[in-house]
Motif scaffolding. Structure first.
Motif, PDB file in Angstrom:
ATOM      1  N   GLN A 174     -42.935  42.073  29.307  1.00 51.04           N
ATOM      2  CA  GLN A 174     -44.468  42.907  29.705  1.00 51.04           C
ATOM      3  C   GLN A 174     -44.686  44.470  29.226  1.00 51.04           C
ATOM      4  N   GLY A 175     -43.755  44.585  27.905  1.00 50.56           N
ATOM      5  CA  GLY A 175     -44.061  45.841  27.058  1.00 50.56           C
ATOM      6  C   GLY A 175     -45.476  46.141  26.579  1.00 50.56           C
ATOM      7  N   TRP A 176     -46.223  45.026  26.517  1.00 50.49           N
ATOM      8  CA  TRP A 176     -47.576  45.155  25.957  1.00 50.49           C
ATOM      9  C   TRP A 176     -48.422  45.987  26.724  1.00 50.49           C
ATOM     10  N   ARG A 177     -48.151  46.233  28.054  1.00 52.46           N
ATOM     11  CA  ARG A 177     -48.782  46.819  29.170  1.00 52.46           C
ATOM     12  C   ARG A 177     -48.536  48.031  29.235  1.00 52.46           C
ATOM     13  N   GLN A 178     -47.293  48.397  28.693  1.00 51.69           N
ATOM     14  CA  GLN A 178     -46.806  49.993  28.958  1.00 51.69           C
ATOM     15  C   GLN A 178     -47.329  50.879  27.974  1.00 51.69           C
ATOM     16  N   LYS A 179     -47.315  52.294  28.270  1.00 46.48           N
ATOM     17  CA  LYS A 179     -47.765  53.195  27.450  1.00 46.48           C
ATOM     18  C   LYS A 179     -46.491  53.531  26.181  1.00 46.48           C
ATOM     19  N   PHE A 180     -46.605  53.255  25.335  1.00 46.15           N
ATOM     20  CA  PHE A 180     -45.674  53.418  24.340  1.00 46.15           C
ATOM     21  C   PHE A 180     -45.312  54.698  24.072  1.00 46.15           C
ATOM     22  N   ILE A 181     -43.634  54.984  23.883  1.00 48.56           N
ATOM     23  CA  ILE A 181     -43.130  56.428  23.363  1.00 48.56           C
ATOM     24  C   ILE A 181     -42.762  56.261  21.855  1.00 48.56           C
ATOM     25  N   TRP A 182     -42.189  57.356  21.420  1.00 48.50           N
ATOM     26  CA  TRP A 182     -41.787  57.477  19.994  1.00 48.50           C
ATOM     27  C   TRP A 182     -40.423  57.033  19.846  1.00 48.50           C
ATOM     28  N   PRO A 183     -40.169  56.048  18.919  1.00 53.52           N
ATOM     29  CA  PRO A 183     -38.656  55.666  18.795  1.00 53.52           C
ATOM     30  C   PRO A 183     -37.852  56.578  18.293  1.00 53.52           C
ATOM     31  N   ALA A 184     -38.426  57.817  17.684  1.00 53.33           N
ATOM     32  CA  ALA A 184     -37.591  58.765  17.179  1.00 53.33           C
ATOM     33  C   ALA A 184     -38.473  59.909  16.709  1.00 53.33           C
ATOM     34  N   GLY A 266     -32.288  37.923  20.741  1.00 57.15           N
ATOM     35  CA  GLY A 266     -32.326  37.306  22.223  1.00 57.15           C
ATOM     36  C   GLY A 266     -32.017  38.229  23.371  1.00 57.15           C
ATOM     37  N   ASP A 267     -31.660  39.557  22.914  1.00 50.09           N
ATOM     38  CA  ASP A 267     -31.231  40.682  23.893  1.00 50.09           C
ATOM     39  C   ASP A 267     -32.653  41.124  24.341  1.00 50.09           C
ATOM     40  N   ALA A 268     -32.883  41.417  25.536  1.00 50.13           N
ATOM     41  CA  ALA A 268     -33.977  42.261  26.343  1.00 50.13           C
ATOM     42  C   ALA A 268     -33.712  43.496  26.368  1.00 50.13           C
ATOM     43  N   VAL A 269     -34.532  44.390  25.894  1.00 54.55           N
ATOM     44  CA  VAL A 269     -34.335  45.796  25.799  1.00 54.55           C
ATOM     45  C   VAL A 269     -35.345  46.419  26.499  1.00 54.55           C
ATOM     46  N   ARG A 270     -34.955  47.547  27.317  1.00 53.46           N
ATOM     47  CA  ARG A 270     -36.178  48.443  28.061  1.00 53.46           C
ATOM     48  C   ARG A 270     -36.579  49.581  27.247  1.00 53.46           C
ATOM     49  N   GLN A 271     -37.553  50.038  27.584  1.00 54.77           N
ATOM     50  CA  GLN A 271     -38.208  51.222  27.021  1.00 54.77           C
ATOM     51  C   GLN A 271     -37.226  52.428  26.664  1.00 54.77           C
ATOM     52  N   GLY A 272     -37.152  53.242  25.917  1.00 54.66           N
ATOM     53  CA  GLY A 272     -36.149  54.192  25.685  1.00 54.66           C
ATOM     54  C   GLY A 272     -34.547  53.761  25.407  1.00 54.66           C
ATOM     55  N   ILE A 303     -49.363  54.970  16.065  1.00 53.76           N
ATOM     56  CA  ILE A 303     -49.691  56.157  16.661  1.00 53.76           C
ATOM     57  C   ILE A 303     -50.934  56.185  17.649  1.00 53.76           C
ATOM     58  N   LEU A 304     -51.606  54.970  17.398  1.00 50.12           N
ATOM     59  CA  LEU A 304     -52.932  54.702  18.410  1.00 50.12           C
ATOM     60  C   LEU A 304     -52.200  54.462  19.825  1.00 50.12           C
ATOM     61  N   LEU A 305     -51.005  53.722  19.891  1.00 50.18           N
ATOM     62  CA  LEU A 305     -50.200  53.368  21.141  1.00 50.18           C
ATOM     63  C   LEU A 305     -49.567  54.589  21.977  1.00 50.18           C
ATOM     64  N   THR A 306     -49.013  55.519  20.813  1.00 52.14           N
ATOM     65  CA  THR A 306     -48.094  56.587  21.442  1.00 52.14           C
ATOM     66  C   THR A 306     -48.845  57.851  21.677  1.00 52.14           C
ATOM     67  N   GLY A 307     -49.929  58.058  20.964  1.00 52.16           N
ATOM     68  CA  GLY A 307     -50.742  59.410  20.764  1.00 52.16           C
ATOM     69  C   GLY A 307     -49.756  60.274  20.027  1.00 52.16           C
ATOM     70  N   PRO A 308     -50.221  61.676  19.949  1.00 52.74           N
ATOM     71  CA  PRO A 308     -49.704  62.580  18.890  1.00 52.74           C
ATOM     72  C   PRO A 308     -48.057  62.839  19.370  1.00 52.74           C
ATOM     73  N   MET A 309     -47.117  62.879  18.177  1.00 51.30           N
ATOM     74  CA  MET A 309     -45.669  63.119  18.606  1.00 51.30           C
ATOM     75  C   MET A 309     -45.671  64.518  19.561  1.00 51.30           C
TER      76      MET A 309
END
Length: 309
Positions: A174-184, A266-272, A303-309
């Protein structure tokens, strides 16, 4: 009346009563038993339990997000929708009627979403896709014409096959429904969509977002929930150590040039969640994280999913 007369009158009365009772069945002792009236108790009828009303679907297609080249939109289908089309291709929606669409870097100025309903009706929605001003660099040199060598193609073909196979994997994330964050965090050294023009001839545009941290080994995290669909065991010729995450509904992220991958396929990962470390493997001029995103075949701007850094 004389005494004898009264006796005669009583005898006549008793005789008449005896005649009236002939033919009647007499139950012994019934004359002394009190009459019993049996009452029927009426059981109350329970009120019917009505199911809780489900969420009401809109009568039209509802959209929110960036109707722009390289952008992503979320939507909800009308009630009674049996199938959903975008650009003539069927796309999925979840049990609540939610879906995602995206626009390629060079998407045309208009697009259509169509919902086919159970009663045979069709609901259409036109989307006006805004153009973008890309970072274009014009250089006065000719574009190199030499293609890849046979030796390189032999190496590259199985790498491309792994990438194509990974992108065909569909998880229930369901990650597609989240507000994305910057990976770094770091300097943006390369922007999505930027392109060189060689004496009027366009070269390939930059397909992702480059984040330069200044040194190799900087950790990076998952921008949203997902499932690992590719984690290379050795560096690819161009991407280096490559990690790909499926966020569900055809949306995925690719992280290139890594020095280390800390998760497995195959690993399920969580935001952050920590995923690995930034590097300069593959075809890279320095340590940076190349973050590319696709929705089905459309390349989109992270950047359209995260917004400015």
């Amino acid at each position: 009346m004389t005494f004898m007369g009264r006796l005669l009158q009583i005898g006549v009365f008793l005789s008449a009563a005896s005649i009236a009772l002939q033919g009647c069945a007499v139950v012994p002792g019934a004359e002394s038993a009190p009459a019993v009236t049996q009452q029927t108790r009426v059981q109350p009828v329970p009120e019917p339990v009505m199911p809780a009303p489900g969420p009401q679907r809109p009568a039209q297609i509802i959209l929110s997000g960036d109707a722009i080249q390289g952008g992503v939109m979320l939507g909800t289908v009308p009630g009674g929708t049996t199938s959903l089309l975008f650009g003539g291709q069927e796309i999925p929606f979840d049990d609540e009627g939610n879906f995602i669409i995206a626009f390629n870097r060079d998407a045309p100025s208009s697009a259509y979403v169509s919902a086919l309903l159970r009663d045979g009706r069709k609901v259409d929605k036109r989307i006006n896709v805004a153009p973008r001003q890309w970072n274009i660099e014009r250089v006065n040199i000719a574009r190199r014409r030499s293609g890849p060598s046979a030796a390189f193609q032999k190496i590259r073909a199985p790498e491309i096959a792994q990438i194509v196979a990974a992108r065909k994997i569909r998880s229930d994330s369901q990650g597609w429904r989240q507000k994305f964050i910057w990976p770094a965090k770091g300097r943006i050294s390369g922007r999505f969509g930027s392109q060189r023009i060689y004496r009027g001839e366009p070269g390939s545009y930059h397909s992702g977002l480059d984040i330069a941290t200044g040194e190799s080994g900087t950790p990076f995290v998952a921008p949203a929930d997902g499932v690992v669909i590719l984690a290379t065991k050795k560096p690819f010729s161009l991407e280096g150590n490559l990690l790909m995450i499926d966020h569900g509904m055809g949306l995925n992220s690719a992280f290139l040039h890594l020095s280390k991958i800390a998760v497995r396929e195959g690993d399920a990962v969580r935001q952050g969640q920590y995923l690995g470390n930034i590097g300069a493997t593959g075809r890279a001029t320095g340590p940076h994280l190349h973050w590319g995103m696709k929705w089905n075949a459309a390349r989109i701007d992270p950047i359209l999913l995260t917004g400015p850094m």
